[in-house]
Motif scaffolding. Sequence first.
Motif, PDB file in Angstrom:
ATOM      1  N   GLN A 305      87.801  19.821 111.312  1.00 55.37           N
ATOM      2  CA  GLN A 305      88.597  19.397 112.465  1.00 55.37           C
ATOM      3  C   GLN A 305      87.777  19.516 113.745  1.00 55.37           C
ATOM      4  N   ARG A 306      87.696  18.406 114.504  1.00 55.83           N
ATOM      5  CA  ARG A 306      87.002  18.384 115.788  1.00 55.83           C
ATOM      6  C   ARG A 306      88.027  18.491 116.918  1.00 55.83           C
ATOM      7  N   ASP A 307      87.537  18.360 118.152  1.00 55.41           N
ATOM      8  CA  ASP A 307      88.445  18.446 119.305  1.00 55.41           C
ATOM      9  C   ASP A 307      89.464  17.321 119.320  1.00 55.41           C
ATOM     10  N   ASP A 308      89.043  16.094 118.946  1.00 59.16           N
ATOM     11  CA  ASP A 308      89.948  14.955 119.052  1.00 59.16           C
ATOM     12  C   ASP A 308      90.120  14.181 117.753  1.00 59.16           C
ATOM     13  N   HIS A 309      89.576  14.679 116.644  1.00 65.60           N
ATOM     14  CA  HIS A 309      89.766  14.003 115.368  1.00 65.60           C
ATOM     15  C   HIS A 309      89.353  14.946 114.242  1.00 65.60           C
ATOM     16  N   THR A 310      89.532  14.492 113.041  1.00 69.92           N
ATOM     17  CA  THR A 310      89.115  15.250 111.869  1.00 69.92           C
ATOM     18  C   THR A 310      88.141  14.411 111.058  1.00 69.92           C
ATOM     19  N   GLU A 311      87.023  15.006 110.680  1.00 69.83           N
ATOM     20  CA  GLU A 311      86.041  14.324 109.844  1.00 69.83           C
ATOM     21  C   GLU A 311      86.093  14.897 108.429  1.00 69.83           C
ATOM     22  N   VAL A 312      86.133  14.008 107.451  1.00 72.49           N
ATOM     23  CA  VAL A 312      86.171  14.416 106.047  1.00 72.49           C
ATOM     24  C   VAL A 312      84.866  13.981 105.391  1.00 72.49           C
ATOM     25  N   LYS A 313      84.115  14.946 104.877  1.00 74.23           N
ATOM     26  CA  LYS A 313      82.861  14.667 104.193  1.00 74.23           C
ATOM     27  C   LYS A 313      83.093  14.768 102.683  1.00 74.23           C
ATOM     28  N   VAL A 314      82.706  13.709 101.977  1.00 69.81           N
ATOM     29  CA  VAL A 314      82.963  13.616 100.547  1.00 69.81           C
ATOM     30  C   VAL A 314      81.656  13.613  99.777  1.00 69.81           C
ATOM     31  N   VAL A 315      81.588  14.442  98.753  1.00 68.66           N
ATOM     32  CA  VAL A 315      80.473  14.420  97.805  1.00 68.66           C
ATOM     33  C   VAL A 315      81.087  14.269  96.414  1.00 68.66           C
ATOM     34  N   GLN A 316      80.710  13.201  95.710  1.00 72.19           N
ATOM     35  CA  GLN A 316      81.232  12.957  94.369  1.00 72.19           C
ATOM     36  C   GLN A 316      80.058  12.878  93.404  1.00 72.19           C
TER      37      GLN A 316
END
Length: 361
Positions: A305-316
């Motif tokens: 979670q960032r200040d103004d959004h959420t980043e989702v990092k995916v490793v498959q």
Amino acid sequence: MAKWGEGDPRWIVEERPDATNVNNWHWTEKNACGWSVEKIKELLNNLKIENDIAKCKITEVEKCEGEAVANNRKGKLIFFYEWDIVLKWTGTLEGGDKEAEGTINIPNLSEENDVSEIDIVVSLKNSNPEADKLKEFLLKEGKDVIREQLSKYVIALKEEFSKGMILPKKDEVKTTKNDAVASLSAGFNKQASVLLEVNFVHMNHTEKNEVRGCKISTTTLEFSEKFQCTGEEFYNAMTVTEMVQAFTHGPVKLEAKKDGRFELFGGNVHGVFLELIPGEKIVQRWRFKRWPAEHYSNVTLKIEQRDDHTEVKVVQTGVPQKPSIIFCFLIYSEADSTKENWERYYWEAMKRTFGFGSFFV
């Protein structure tokens, strides 16, 4: 009046049985005030907050003033809510004989504030040593319990008022729920007819996996996506059954716990949860139906979670390398198809359903 196929499509009256909100272009709104008041009362009335030294209880929602609405604009859902809540409480210390009472004020429950950050003010009707300890207990431990209940309200609001807000377009009107699930399944099974650009997909070294005595080539996918929501909201969208049903548009089987199973898109995607850290991380043993029998990949979603959004990092890891098409001497692989399906059936569907939006930085 412009004819179909001519002019700016935003102003064309399309044939629709319901004749309303063509292509979801116009602003539509649902009033969620009455439902919200009842839901908040349901979640907070008679709520018990206890441990080994104290027992407290919410006896009444004395005040619940504000508003809540759900809006649809150009196919994007926007939720607005703002509530000023006052609760009455009573409590006793373990082994004590004096009961204390007071109020809890929640002045700023709104979409502008994360539930974990809302103010909770505890006050006493009469101050004494035992009552002061109960107040301190509510400030330290009661806040988390109350915030958890209010988080359930926000989730329920989005689930309940997402229904029917995004209307089908002309070509989608005759599609039934079963047709929609079948369409999603077909999408997962489709073979690419053109080469798709996947320059943002990082494919690591080819791996070898053995399934029932047969070796198959696999690869690793790494990618990220940005959402206009909190980390907690994204986590809930992936683990709360009603929310998963909302964006997949069909029945799901889901046990959001370690070793709990999940089954989505008519059984085309299924697996097991290996690790769950609310708001932070989801690890799944994940497979697609058409893959070699008993072959699973491992999916790790890191939620930042960032200040103004959420980043989702995916490793498959462990994605089969089986070619789908050869075009201009380049191979469009099963890995490419898997990445495309994550974007289309997970990320884009979530953004449309819950209004999470998108960032491109």
